[in-house]
Write an enzyme that holds these catalytic residues in place. Structure first.
Site, PDB file in Angstrom:
ATOM      1  N   GLY A   1      35.952  40.611  31.396  1.00  0.00           N
ATOM      2  CA  GLY A   1      35.842  41.421  30.065  1.00  0.00           C
ATOM      3  C   GLY A   1      36.348  40.953  28.982  1.00  0.00           C
TER       4      GLY A   1
ATOM      5  N   ARG B   1      31.708  36.960  35.025  1.00  0.00           N
ATOM      6  CA  ARG B   1      32.351  37.381  36.109  1.00  0.00           C
ATOM      7  C   ARG B   1      31.670  36.604  37.160  1.00  0.00           C
ATOM      8  NH1 ARG B   1      32.611  43.054  33.682  1.00  0.00           N
ATOM      9  NH2 ARG B   1      34.871  43.248  33.111  1.00  0.00           N
TER      10      ARG B   1
ATOM     11  N   ASP C   1      43.626  39.497  35.953  1.00  0.00           N
ATOM     12  CA  ASP C   1      44.491  38.916  36.839  1.00  0.00           C
ATOM     13  C   ASP C   1      43.619  38.394  37.982  1.00  0.00           C
ATOM     14  OD1 ASP C   1      43.497  41.595  37.382  1.00  0.00           O
ATOM     15  OD2 ASP C   1      45.471  42.420  38.455  1.00  0.00           O
TER      16      ASP C   1
ATOM     17  N   THR D   1      42.869  41.755  28.157  1.00  0.00           N
ATOM     18  CA  THR D   1      41.862  42.693  28.568  1.00  0.00           C
ATOM     19  C   THR D   1      42.359  44.002  28.065  1.00  0.00           C
ATOM     20  OG1 THR D   1      41.457  44.277  30.297  1.00  0.00           O
ATOM     21  CG2 THR D   1      43.422  43.207  30.618  1.00  0.00           C
TER      22      THR D   1
ATOM     23  N   ASP E   1      42.095  46.710  29.240  1.00  0.00           N
ATOM     24  CA  ASP E   1      42.951  47.857  30.109  1.00  0.00           C
ATOM     25  C   ASP E   1      44.281  47.914  30.153  1.00  0.00           C
ATOM     26  OD1 ASP E   1      40.184  48.281  30.653  1.00  0.00           O
ATOM     27  OD2 ASP E   1      40.404  47.025  32.519  1.00  0.00           O
TER      28      ASP E   1
ATOM     29  N   ASP F   1      46.329  46.497  31.897  1.00  0.00           N
ATOM     30  CA  ASP F   1      46.833  46.976  33.437  1.00  0.00           C
ATOM     31  C   ASP F   1      47.211  45.776  33.922  1.00  0.00           C
ATOM     32  OD1 ASP F   1      44.524  45.471  33.566  1.00  0.00           O
ATOM     33  OD2 ASP F   1      43.343  46.967  34.935  1.00  0.00           O
TER      34      ASP F   1
ATOM     35  N   ARG G   1      39.231  51.125  33.129  1.00  0.00           N
ATOM     36  CA  ARG G   1      39.022  50.856  34.674  1.00  0.00           C
ATOM     37  C   ARG G   1      40.064  52.076  35.246  1.00  0.00           C
ATOM     38  NH1 ARG G   1      36.024  46.868  36.811  1.00  0.00           N
ATOM     39  NH2 ARG G   1      36.372  45.281  34.917  1.00  0.00           N
TER      40      ARG G   1
HETATM   41  O1  F6P Z   1      38.057  45.591  32.290  1.00  0.00           O
HETATM   42  C1  F6P Z   1      37.746  45.966  31.087  1.00  0.00           C
HETATM   43  C2  F6P Z   1      36.485  46.847  31.107  1.00  0.00           C
HETATM   44  O2  F6P Z   1      36.033  47.118  29.976  1.00  0.00           O
HETATM   45  C3  F6P Z   1      37.035  48.173  31.697  1.00  0.00           C
HETATM   46  O3  F6P Z   1      37.674  48.909  30.991  1.00  0.00           O
HETATM   47  C4  F6P Z   1      35.505  48.563  32.320  1.00  0.00           C
HETATM   48  O4  F6P Z   1      35.662  49.561  33.513  1.00  0.00           O
HETATM   49  C5  F6P Z   1      34.842  47.564  32.737  1.00  0.00           C
HETATM   50  O5  F6P Z   1      35.363  46.401  31.997  1.00  0.00           O
HETATM   51  C6  F6P Z   1      33.315  47.508  32.420  1.00  0.00           C
HETATM   52  O6  F6P Z   1      32.623  46.239  32.390  1.00  0.00           O
HETATM   53  P1  F6P Z   1      31.242  45.766  32.139  1.00  0.00           P
HETATM   54  O7  F6P Z   1      31.287  45.395  30.590  1.00  0.00           O
HETATM   55  O8  F6P Z   1      30.884  44.938  33.283  1.00  0.00           O
HETATM   56  O9  F6P Z   1      30.573  47.075  32.274  1.00  0.00           O
END
Ligand code: F6P
Length: 321
Positions: A10, A71, A102, A125, A127, A129, A171
């Protein structure tokens, strides 16, 4: 000496200032900086370019990542990691800086174990986390995006005597929701880390509405999957017209705050200095803990689940029941 940078997973605000600093600081240190586009996918496909100053001029204020991100599933397969290694070898790159979470660090640790390519990870990130660091790049900007949106939603809620449910990302982690609830003056905060008692909240909120309260702000972490449930509860049990806003990807974009620009600079300088030092590395992450920059191993980062500090969780005590 050649050194590469990539952004993975992300994206977040702060990545562009980090990329810019990486190039500028590499030149200061007489290194040859390379930009790896499209994250681990670009590493596999050889989407790598020697950096010129013009590649990073005027990007310090931009959100997102100029290097783009991905990803990658392919990177789990040895044959693609081999391909990635050959791409780096052709250019003489044997040191990498990776910005991500991570999962990205684990992937590069595997790469290090396979081929010995040194790297330092920078936690990035929204998050927040990642175990071992108090701060991940992008969090401050995301919090400010949430604050801006929540303040605006509160304005219109107050005009109509409504409740608003504001859903944040994160997340499975409730950090963004918790800090936002505390700093935006929410009445309700629902996060995966805390139990809540809707019956007790109902009683309290009904009394406050009776006494003249004009709006209710409920901040909910996406990881609780409870936005719809809360709207129903506010309308049926508490008895107030309610609207929900899912902030979604607005939280991941926007111009990086001053704090994220500064943190990007510090993280990158520490990462490059470490890669230039003679110490054994074995896959390190530069973390910010107790007000200091430190290095921890990838294994350490992966050894435990991130937990929100107790003192912060206590801020939500009146917002859960
Ligand atoms: O990990 C970052 C994040 O924005 C999370 O908060 C969220 O759940 C996820 O990525 C969303 O992913 P995507 O951009 O693939 O929809």
């Amino acid at each position: 000496m050649a050194i590469g940078i990539l952004t993975s997973g992300g994206d977040c605000a702060g990545m562009n200032p980090a990329i810019k600093k990486f190039v500028d600081y590499s030149f200061d240190k007489a290194l040859k900086p390379y930009l790896i586009y499209d994250g681990l996918e670009g590493l596999i496909d050889g989407n790598i370019k020697e950096a010129k100053h013009s590649d990073v001029a005027g990007i310090i204020h931009e959100g997102g990542t100029r290097l783009r991100s991905s990803r990658s599933k392919r990177f789990f397969e040895l044959k693609y990691r081999q391909q990635a290694y050959e791409n780096l070898q052709k250019l003489g790159i044997n040191r990498l800086v990776i910005l991500g979470g991570d999962g990205s660090f684990r992937a590069l640790k595997q790469f290090y174990d396979d081929f010995g390519v040194d790297f330092v990870g920078i936690p990035a990130t929204i998050d927040n986390d990642i175990f071992g660091t108090d701060y991940c790049l992008g969090v401050d900007t995301a919090l400010n995006m949430i604050r801006y949106a929540t303040d605006a939603i509160r304005d219109t809620s107050a005009s109509f005597k409504r409740a608003c449910v504001v859903e944040t990302m994160g997340r499975n982690c409730g950090y963004l929701a918790l800090v936002s609830a505390a700093t935006c003056g929410a009445e309700v905060c629902i996060i995966p880390e805390l139990e809540y008692d809707l019956a007790s909240l109902s009683k309290k909120l009904k009394k406050q509405l009776h006494e003249g309260r004009k709006y209710i702000v409920a901040v909910v972490a996406e990881g609780t999957n409870s936005t719809k449930k809360l709207v129903k509860w506010l309308e049926k049990d508490v008895g107030i017209e309610t609207r929900a806003t899912i902030l979604g990807h607005t939280q991941r974009g926007g111009n990086p705050t001053v704090y994220d620009r500064l943190m990007a600079t510090e993280f990158v300088i520490h990462a490059i200095d470490k890669l230039l030092s003679k110490e054994s590395k074995d896959g390190l992450v530069v973390v910010y803990r107790d007000g200091e920059f430190k290095f921890v191993t990838i294994d350490y980062v992966n050894s435990q689940k991130f937990q929100i500090k107790k003192e912060l969780l206590e801020l939500a005590s009146k917002m859960v029941g």
